[in-house]
Design a protein around this motif. Structure first.
Motif, PDB file in Angstrom:
ATOM      1  N   THR A  18      -6.103  18.563  -0.166  1.00 25.63           N
ATOM      2  CA  THR A  18      -6.120  18.385   1.295  1.00 25.63           C
ATOM      3  C   THR A  18      -6.473  16.953   1.682  1.00 25.63           C
ATOM      4  O   THR A  18      -5.967  16.429   2.677  1.00 25.63           O
ATOM      5  CB  THR A  18      -7.102  19.364   1.962  1.00 25.63           C
ATOM      6  OG1 THR A  18      -8.393  19.192   1.386  1.00 25.63           O
ATOM      7  CG2 THR A  18      -6.647  20.787   1.818  1.00 25.63           C
ATOM      8  N   ALA A  19      -7.302  16.307   0.881  1.00 23.83           N
ATOM      9  CA  ALA A  19      -7.640  14.905   1.157  1.00 23.83           C
ATOM     10  C   ALA A  19      -6.414  14.019   1.005  1.00 23.83           C
ATOM     11  O   ALA A  19      -6.141  13.155   1.843  1.00 23.83           O
ATOM     12  CB  ALA A  19      -8.755  14.439   0.227  1.00 23.83           C
ATOM     13  N   LYS A  20      -5.637  14.233  -0.064  1.00 28.01           N
ATOM     14  CA  LYS A  20      -4.435  13.412  -0.277  1.00 28.01           C
ATOM     15  C   LYS A  20      -3.357  13.726   0.757  1.00 28.01           C
ATOM     16  O   LYS A  20      -2.635  12.837   1.197  1.00 28.01           O
ATOM     17  CB  LYS A  20      -3.907  13.619  -1.689  1.00 28.01           C
ATOM     18  CG  LYS A  20      -4.771  12.941  -2.732  1.00 28.01           C
ATOM     19  CD  LYS A  20      -4.188  13.055  -4.114  1.00 28.01           C
ATOM     20  CE  LYS A  20      -5.063  12.302  -5.111  1.00 28.01           C
ATOM     21  NZ  LYS A  20      -4.545  12.353  -6.459  1.00 28.01           N
ATOM     22  N   THR A  21      -3.272  14.985   1.182  1.00 27.81           N
ATOM     23  CA  THR A  21      -2.315  15.344   2.221  1.00 27.81           C
ATOM     24  C   THR A  21      -2.660  14.653   3.537  1.00 27.81           C
ATOM     25  O   THR A  21      -1.788  14.113   4.219  1.00 27.81           O
ATOM     26  CB  THR A  21      -2.301  16.872   2.420  1.00 27.81           C
ATOM     27  OG1 THR A  21      -2.016  17.504   1.179  1.00 27.81           O
ATOM     28  CG2 THR A  21      -1.280  17.287   3.448  1.00 27.81           C
ATOM     29  N   ALA A  22      -3.928  14.668   3.881  1.00 23.07           N
ATOM     30  CA  ALA A  22      -4.365  13.994   5.112  1.00 23.07           C
ATOM     31  C   ALA A  22      -4.168  12.490   5.015  1.00 23.07           C
ATOM     32  O   ALA A  22      -3.760  11.840   5.985  1.00 23.07           O
ATOM     33  CB  ALA A  22      -5.821  14.313   5.384  1.00 23.07           C
ATOM     34  N   LEU A  23      -4.424  11.930   3.845  1.00 21.72           N
ATOM     35  CA  LEU A  23      -4.230  10.494   3.638  1.00 21.72           C
ATOM     36  C   LEU A  23      -2.766  10.111   3.831  1.00 21.72           C
ATOM     37  O   LEU A  23      -2.449   9.129   4.511  1.00 21.72           O
ATOM     38  CB  LEU A  23      -4.711  10.099   2.245  1.00 21.72           C
ATOM     39  CG  LEU A  23      -4.580   8.632   1.876  1.00 21.72           C
ATOM     40  CD1 LEU A  23      -5.615   7.814   2.631  1.00 21.72           C
ATOM     41  CD2 LEU A  23      -4.761   8.447   0.389  1.00 21.72           C
ATOM     42  N   ASP A  24      -1.859  10.898   3.267  1.00 20.51           N
ATOM     43  CA  ASP A  24      -0.432  10.632   3.435  1.00 20.51           C
ATOM     44  C   ASP A  24      -0.006  10.772   4.900  1.00 20.51           C
ATOM     45  O   ASP A  24       0.804   9.983   5.393  1.00 20.51           O
ATOM     46  CB  ASP A  24       0.396  11.575   2.555  1.00 20.51           C
ATOM     47  CG  ASP A  24       0.231  11.274   1.069  1.00 20.51           C
ATOM     48  OD1 ASP A  24      -0.134  10.126   0.740  1.00 20.51           O
ATOM     49  OD2 ASP A  24       0.438  12.197   0.256  1.00 20.51           O
ATOM     50  N   ALA A  25      -0.551  11.759   5.589  1.00 20.11           N
ATOM     51  CA  ALA A  25      -0.212  11.949   7.003  1.00 20.11           C
ATOM     52  C   ALA A  25      -0.676  10.763   7.847  1.00 20.11           C
ATOM     53  O   ALA A  25       0.045  10.303   8.733  1.00 20.11           O
ATOM     54  CB  ALA A  25      -0.842  13.247   7.523  1.00 20.11           C
ATOM     55  N   VAL A  26      -1.861  10.264   7.568  1.00 14.18           N
ATOM     56  CA  VAL A  26      -2.362   9.108   8.317  1.00 14.18           C
ATOM     57  C   VAL A  26      -1.514   7.878   8.025  1.00 14.18           C
ATOM     58  O   VAL A  26      -1.186   7.104   8.929  1.00 14.18           O
ATOM     59  CB  VAL A  26      -3.854   8.843   7.985  1.00 14.18           C
ATOM     60  CG1 VAL A  26      -4.319   7.509   8.532  1.00 14.18           C
ATOM     61  CG2 VAL A  26      -4.719   9.962   8.516  1.00 14.18           C
ATOM     62  N   LYS A  27      -1.119   7.703   6.774  1.00 14.85           N
ATOM     63  CA  LYS A  27      -0.308   6.536   6.415  1.00 14.85           C
ATOM     64  C   LYS A  27       1.060   6.573   7.076  1.00 14.85           C
ATOM     65  O   LYS A  27       1.577   5.536   7.486  1.00 14.85           O
ATOM     66  CB  LYS A  27      -0.143   6.453   4.900  1.00 14.85           C
ATOM     67  CG  LYS A  27      -1.376   5.946   4.189  1.00 14.85           C
ATOM     68  CD  LYS A  27      -1.122   5.826   2.696  1.00 14.85           C
ATOM     69  CE  LYS A  27      -2.338   5.274   1.988  1.00 14.85           C
ATOM     70  NZ  LYS A  27      -2.136   5.142   0.534  1.00 14.85           N
ATOM     71  N   THR A  28       1.654   7.757   7.193  1.00 16.86           N
ATOM     72  CA  THR A  28       3.001   7.835   7.756  1.00 16.86           C
ATOM     73  C   THR A  28       3.011   7.906   9.278  1.00 16.86           C
ATOM     74  O   THR A  28       3.930   7.391   9.908  1.00 16.86           O
ATOM     75  CB  THR A  28       3.753   9.058   7.200  1.00 16.86           C
ATOM     76  OG1 THR A  28       3.012  10.243   7.480  1.00 16.86           O
ATOM     77  CG2 THR A  28       3.978   8.929   5.711  1.00 16.86           C
ATOM     78  N   ARG A  29       2.010   8.524   9.888  1.00 14.34           N
ATOM     79  CA  ARG A  29       2.051   8.773  11.333  1.00 14.34           C
ATOM     80  C   ARG A  29       1.289   7.756  12.182  1.00 14.34           C
ATOM     81  O   ARG A  29       1.430   7.756  13.394  1.00 14.34           O
ATOM     82  CB  ARG A  29       1.510  10.162  11.639  1.00 14.34           C
ATOM     83  CG  ARG A  29       2.379  11.239  11.061  1.00 14.34           C
ATOM     84  CD  ARG A  29       1.857  12.597  11.402  1.00 14.34           C
ATOM     85  NE  ARG A  29       2.652  13.611  10.740  1.00 14.34           N
ATOM     86  CZ  ARG A  29       2.259  14.835  10.535  1.00 14.34           C
ATOM     87  NH1 ARG A  29       1.071  15.219  10.960  1.00 14.34           N
ATOM     88  NH2 ARG A  29       3.039  15.693   9.931  1.00 14.34           N
TER      89      ARG A  29
END
Length: 120
Positions: A18-29
């Protein structure tokens, strides 16, 4: 006061996925530079330096905000004492100096609370 301090955000997650998923979401959005976004592992030896590398900057920011808040509190306490000395109850009119001292000390320690100055 300082934009470097206000712009920092952190989050805690229960597992790595979940941490990596949130990190990817912040980077893309978000429009935040990807060099400013990073993941800190739970057992990182440099955990505190990863979150805040410049302790002196944070300390100076906290000192400035506390002094500003105390100064505003003293000024508001003195203004309130002046109003009470002229228009207040008899005991504040009979001893305006003690009223000013009491309210300025109270204002110094309480000060105005403003969320814009809080550092988390």
């Amino acid at each position: 006061m300082s934009n470097e301090i206000r712009g920092k955000v952190s989050a805690t997650y229960s597992n790595e996925f979940t941490a990596k998923t949130a990190l990817d979401a912040v980077k893309t959005r978000s429009g935040i530079d990807t060099h400013d976004i990073f993941l800190v592992a739970p057992h990182d030896n440099e955990f505190d330096n990863s979150l805040e590398s410049d302790d002196k900057q944070v300390g100076f920011f906290m000192l400035k905000t506390h002094l500003l808040s105390a100064t505003i509190g003293v000024i508001l306490g003195l203004i309130s004492a002046g109003v009470l000395a002229f228009y207040g109850p008899a005991y504040t009119q009979s001893s305006p100096v003690l009223t000013a001292i009491a309210l300025s000390i109270l204002g110094f320690f309480v000060g105005p609370t403003d969320r814009r100055f809080s550092v988390s």
